[in-house]
Design an enzyme around this catalytic site. Structure first.
Site, PDB file in Angstrom:
ATOM      1  N   ASP A  12       0.845  -1.205   0.000  1.00  0.00           N
ATOM      2  CA  ASP A  12       0.000   0.000   0.000  1.00  0.00           C
ATOM      3  C   ASP A  12       0.881   1.255   0.000  1.00  0.00           C
ATOM      4  OD1 ASP A  12      -2.314  -1.522   0.130  1.00  0.00           O
ATOM      5  OD2 ASP A  12      -2.613  -1.242   2.281  1.00  0.00           O
ATOM      6  N   GLY A  40      -6.700  -9.743   1.909  1.00  0.00           N
ATOM      7  CA  GLY A  40      -6.366 -11.089   2.375  1.00  0.00           C
ATOM      8  C   GLY A  40      -5.315 -11.047   3.472  1.00  0.00           C
ATOM      9  N   ASP A 243     -11.224  -5.302   7.554  1.00  0.00           N
ATOM     10  CA  ASP A 243     -10.447  -6.555   7.590  1.00  0.00           C
ATOM     11  C   ASP A 243     -10.153  -6.943   9.039  1.00  0.00           C
ATOM     12  OD1 ASP A 243     -10.383  -6.338   4.812  1.00  0.00           O
ATOM     13  OD2 ASP A 243      -8.514  -5.199   4.860  1.00  0.00           O
TER      14      ASP A 243
HETATM   15  O1  RIB Z   1      -9.157  -3.313   3.010  1.00  0.00           O
HETATM   16  C1  RIB Z   1      -8.011  -2.517   2.930  1.00  0.00           C
HETATM   17  C2  RIB Z   1      -7.105  -3.008   1.839  1.00  0.00           C
HETATM   18  O2  RIB Z   1      -7.744  -2.871   0.595  1.00  0.00           O
HETATM   19  C3  RIB Z   1      -5.828  -2.230   1.705  1.00  0.00           C
HETATM   20  O3  RIB Z   1      -4.788  -2.710   2.533  1.00  0.00           O
HETATM   21  C4  RIB Z   1      -5.519  -2.303   0.218  1.00  0.00           C
HETATM   22  O4  RIB Z   1      -4.406  -3.085  -0.095  1.00  0.00           O
HETATM   23  C5  RIB Z   1      -6.793  -2.849  -0.427  1.00  0.00           C
HETATM   24  O5  RIB Z   1      -6.648  -4.127  -0.840  1.00  0.00           O
END
Ligand code: RIB
Length: 295
Positions: A12, A40, A243
């Site tokens: 990122d 993931g 996440d």
């Molecule tokens: O959900 C956040 C993630 O979404 C980030 O870390 C980025 O890589 C995208 O996949």
């Protein structure tokens, strides 16, 4: 019972901006940082930090060393992760002064899964094992079919929501973890009760966790609804909050917690994540979450 997370790993590139750039506009960013991310990878790290042994499967590129290091540091099993000699998945993320973000995703190696590799990974898993998925890798339909054939319990976070999901037999999903926008995209309704009713009618064998932004989250299994409020914090960066929620909810359920307790733990974990910058570095440990729940 084993836990496999088959999903994306991204580098990122995060730009701090006053506001999210508008079409045709050029703005200066005050800071640029690089973090480990990918839905993931974030979920695997959240599971591991919550104390659940998790195996991650997916593909990184030649620039993926930092992603593998982050997995090792958090105790994520990367036996199955492969490195390809091409550019890996990465993002350009803008984070504004309110901590809101927007993300441009380059799939890279995340979009290079093959049926042979998927078969090889799934050979190590079977009846009753959990498979956690998002929608940032190709061949999601094939992964779902093969995992279902092996008797795995499939948990899907349908994010980012796109037409690839149409190819998937979603009646094979055990648990959906989605936000209200994805709920609307699935059902055409923006009302939370209607979303849940329509989802339950469409997927009668599944259960659902619907996150509602500042209105909290709700679990529904077709009979019982369980609500959870958010823990209010000053947002610094919302990246990976969802996440973290998924990882801590699943870790709590796997650890034997009730749905109510699991929602509470997940809500607290994601509130800590939004108060810190970056994706994986913002994810707390279970000890931090438990400590903070005492306040
Ligand atoms: O959900 C956040 C993630 O979404 C980030 O870390 C980025 O890589 C995208 O996949």
């Amino acid at each position: 019972m084993k836990v496999l997370n088959y999903g994306s790993l991204n580098v990122d590139n995060v730009y701090s901006v006053h506001h999210i750039v508008r079409g045709g506009e050029t703005i200066l960013s005050s800071k640029v940082e690089q973090f480990c991310g990918g839905k993931g990878l974030n979920q695997s790290i959240a599971l591991a930090k919550a104390g659940v042994p998790v195996c991650h499967a997916g593909l990184v590129g030649e620039d993926g060393g930092m992603l593998l290091d982050a997995c090792r540091e958090s105790g994520v099993d990367i036996t199955h992760v492969k490195t390809l000699p091409v550019k890996g998945g990465h993002t350009i993320i803008q984070v504004d002064e309110k901590g809101q973000n927007c993300i441009i995703l380059y799939g890279g190696t995340n979009q290079m899964q093959t049926k042979e590799y998927i078969d090889q990974v799934l050979e190590d898993f079977g009846e009753g094992d959990y498979l956690i998925l998002q929608n940032e890798v190709n061949l999601l339909d094939y992964i779902i079919d093969r995992a279902y054939d092996r008797g795995m319990k499939i948990v899907l976070n349908p994010s980012p929501f796109d037409e690839k999901l149409d190819a998937c037999d979603l009646t094979k999903i055990y648990l959906f973890m989605l936000n209200e926008i994805e709920g609307e995209q699935f059902t055409g309704s923006s009302d939370k009760d209607e979303i849940l009713d329509r989802l339950a009618a469409k997927f009668p064998n599944a259960r659902f966790v619907l996150t509602l932004g500042s209105d909290g989250a709700v679990y529904y299994d077709g009979k019982e609804k369980v609500f959870q409020d958010i823990f209010k914090v000053k947002a610094v960066d919302t990246t990976a909050a969802g996440d973290t929620f998924t990882g801590f909810f699943m870790a709590s359920i796997i650890g034997g917690a009730s749905v109510k307790e699991a929602l509470r733990t997940a809500a607290k974990a994601s509130s800590i994540a939004v108060s810190r910058p970056g994706a994986t570095p913002s994810i707390p440990t279970m000890d931090e979450v438990r400590e903070s729940l005492k306040d």
